[in-house]
Design an enzyme around this catalytic site. Sequence first.
Site, PDB file in Angstrom:
ATOM      1  N   PHE A 116       0.862  -1.174   0.000  1.00 37.02           N
ATOM      2  CA  PHE A 116       0.000   0.000   0.000  1.00 37.02           C
ATOM      3  C   PHE A 116       0.912   1.242   0.000  1.00 37.02           C
ATOM      4  O   PHE A 116       1.888   1.297   0.747  1.00 37.02           O
ATOM      5  CB  PHE A 116      -0.897  -0.028   1.243  1.00 37.02           C
ATOM      6  CG  PHE A 116      -1.939   1.045   1.245  1.00 37.02           C
ATOM      7  CD1 PHE A 116      -3.096   0.909   0.506  1.00 37.02           C
ATOM      8  CD2 PHE A 116      -1.750   2.200   1.992  1.00 37.02           C
ATOM      9  CE1 PHE A 116      -4.052   1.905   0.508  1.00 37.02           C
ATOM     10  CE2 PHE A 116      -2.707   3.199   1.995  1.00 37.02           C
ATOM     11  CZ  PHE A 116      -3.857   3.051   1.255  1.00 37.02           C
ATOM     12  N   ASP A 121       2.394  -4.990   8.762  1.00 34.46           N
ATOM     13  CA  ASP A 121       1.212  -4.145   8.607  1.00 34.46           C
ATOM     14  C   ASP A 121      -0.007  -5.063   8.513  1.00 34.46           C
ATOM     15  O   ASP A 121      -0.103  -5.889   7.596  1.00 34.46           O
ATOM     16  CB  ASP A 121       1.376  -3.286   7.336  1.00 34.46           C
ATOM     17  CG  ASP A 121       0.239  -2.286   7.181  1.00 34.46           C
ATOM     18  OD1 ASP A 121      -0.888  -2.609   7.573  1.00 34.46           O
ATOM     19  OD2 ASP A 121       0.495  -1.188   6.640  1.00 34.46           O
ATOM     20  N   TYR A 130     -10.480   0.811  10.891  1.00 36.05           N
ATOM     21  CA  TYR A 130     -11.703   1.194  10.164  1.00 36.05           C
ATOM     22  C   TYR A 130     -12.064   0.231   9.039  1.00 36.05           C
ATOM     23  O   TYR A 130     -13.078   0.418   8.398  1.00 36.05           O
ATOM     24  CB  TYR A 130     -11.579   2.624   9.626  1.00 36.05           C
ATOM     25  CG  TYR A 130     -10.317   2.926   8.831  1.00 36.05           C
ATOM     26  CD1 TYR A 130     -10.188   2.496   7.522  1.00 36.05           C
ATOM     27  CD2 TYR A 130      -9.273   3.634   9.400  1.00 36.05           C
ATOM     28  CE1 TYR A 130      -9.029   2.772   6.804  1.00 36.05           C
ATOM     29  CE2 TYR A 130      -8.117   3.912   8.697  1.00 36.05           C
ATOM     30  CZ  TYR A 130      -7.994   3.472   7.390  1.00 36.05           C
ATOM     31  OH  TYR A 130      -6.856   3.732   6.684  1.00 36.05           O
ATOM     32  N   LYS A 131     -11.229  -0.797   8.821  1.00 35.92           N
ATOM     33  CA  LYS A 131     -11.547  -1.768   7.762  1.00 35.92           C
ATOM     34  C   LYS A 131     -12.376  -2.905   8.354  1.00 35.92           C
ATOM     35  O   LYS A 131     -13.518  -2.674   8.735  1.00 35.92           O
ATOM     36  CB  LYS A 131     -10.241  -2.214   7.101  1.00 35.92           C
ATOM     37  CG  LYS A 131      -9.593  -1.047   6.334  1.00 35.92           C
ATOM     38  CD  LYS A 131      -8.222  -1.355   5.779  1.00 35.92           C
ATOM     39  CE  LYS A 131      -7.684  -0.131   5.027  1.00 35.92           C
ATOM     40  NZ  LYS A 131      -6.257  -0.224   4.716  1.00 35.92           N
ATOM     41  N   ARG A 134     -12.001  -5.256  -6.885  1.00 35.64           N
ATOM     42  CA  ARG A 134     -11.665  -5.782  -5.574  1.00 35.64           C
ATOM     43  C   ARG A 134     -12.927  -5.930  -4.728  1.00 35.64           C
ATOM     44  O   ARG A 134     -13.712  -4.990  -4.595  1.00 35.64           O
ATOM     45  CB  ARG A 134     -10.700  -4.808  -4.911  1.00 35.64           C
ATOM     46  CG  ARG A 134      -9.822  -5.396  -3.865  1.00 35.64           C
ATOM     47  CD  ARG A 134      -8.910  -4.331  -3.330  1.00 35.64           C
ATOM     48  NE  ARG A 134      -9.665  -3.259  -2.693  1.00 35.64           N
ATOM     49  CZ  ARG A 134      -9.211  -2.549  -1.669  1.00 35.64           C
ATOM     50  NH1 ARG A 134      -8.023  -2.779  -1.177  1.00 35.64           N
ATOM     51  NH2 ARG A 134      -9.938  -1.591  -1.143  1.00 35.64           N
TER      52      ARG A 134
END
Length: 426
Positions: free
Chosen positions: A137, A211, A236-237, A381
């Site tokens: 990312f 991560d 928040y995911k 995705r």
Amino acid sequence: MPSRPRTSSVPTPTTREACAELDAADPLAAFRDEFVLPEGVIYLDGNSLGALPKATPGRVADLVEREWGQGLIRSWNDAGWWDKPRTLGAALAPLVGAAPHEVVVGDGTSANLFKTLVAALRLNPGRRVVLGEPGNFPTDLYVTQGVAGLVDGVEHRLADPDDPERIAAALAAGDVAVVLLSHVDYRTGALRDMAGITAAAHAHGALAVWDLCHSVGAVPIDLTGCQVDFAVGCTYKYLNGGPGGPAFTYVAERHHADARQPITGWHGHARPFDFTGEYVPAAGASRFLSGSQPLVAAAALEASLEMWSRVDLRQVRAKSLVLTDLFRSMAEAAGLAALTPRAAERRGSQVALRHPDGYAIVRALIERGVIGDFRAPDVLRFGFAPLYLRHVDVFDAATALAEVVESGEWRQPRFAERATASGPVT
Ligand SMILES: *Cc1c(COP(=O)(O)O)cnc(C)c1O
């Protein structure tokens, strides 16, 4: 639908009826009712921004109206505000296989990457190479570049963690200080061998920073068993902590005495209320804190972590494997190629597909109420959050995808227009 090799313990259902039967027997089924889910939407973007738990608005309102409105400054003690980074860290710890005192919640993932990366480099002073991955990312790459620009001699090297030989070869050079990788690749959904890569890093004198943004709440994680040095992740995911919610930092206990992070603010001080002029690091993971935290956002996370304390991650993983197998097999039957590895032990809770017109296909799906997302240049995705997705939802979403592709519905010009800079399709 062609038969597929079985990759989860439950055979992939092939009909909507079979999906409904799995839903009826689903041990996680009751959690769906704990979420606000908009009518007419099948949400396959919970890997990017998790759905809202019904308990969250009440918890946030309580913080604002009672703890802030009535308690005022007394709430730093009475409502546990001061200790919130630690109490939330302890609540999150079981989800990552850590001890309660090894996790603190606060700041964002990017900031925590900076802190842990610098701390890891300081623990390995004879070396200056950070080994990352080319497809990570972007913020992970950018923060590493920032550290390289700040700390003399730091070199950023890249190797593909999906190819163990490349990682082994990079480590064999003998000069790697820190390995920084994502546990699950945000684009492909590939799940990395945390135990194997961490052990290889240690064998070659390097530390490992992981991560966990795309794996926490999606797969069981064992930071202790894997002997990970540091880890960071967002809430928040898959954890449903709310947009921009505070992130977390894991610091293995064996580093508590010596780890030094660079943003030495007063919340990470040993005796913050002495208000002295000299920084003295707090004991344990608390030294990774810096300053005051957004406590309104922390209240939202608190509500979701209360829910997660009742979740069995093995059940999440078992259901996730069925949901992803189901979606993938139907997408492949519709002629779409999957980018996500097939083997259960090599994938997280998402399915990435490739199509040169992926953007328009995702837009057409969103118009039908199936929300997934697109990542340039050609990746569609879809994330699968087992707490609020049913098997029938996934069957219906894959049916919609097949219809959009087979009918050519996505060719309508309005789906090709790039919409806003924000929103689910960016
Ligand atoms: C989502 C994500 C981030 C987010 O970083 P922020 O600081 O919260 O914006 C970082 N790294 C990875 C791998 C991610 O998937």
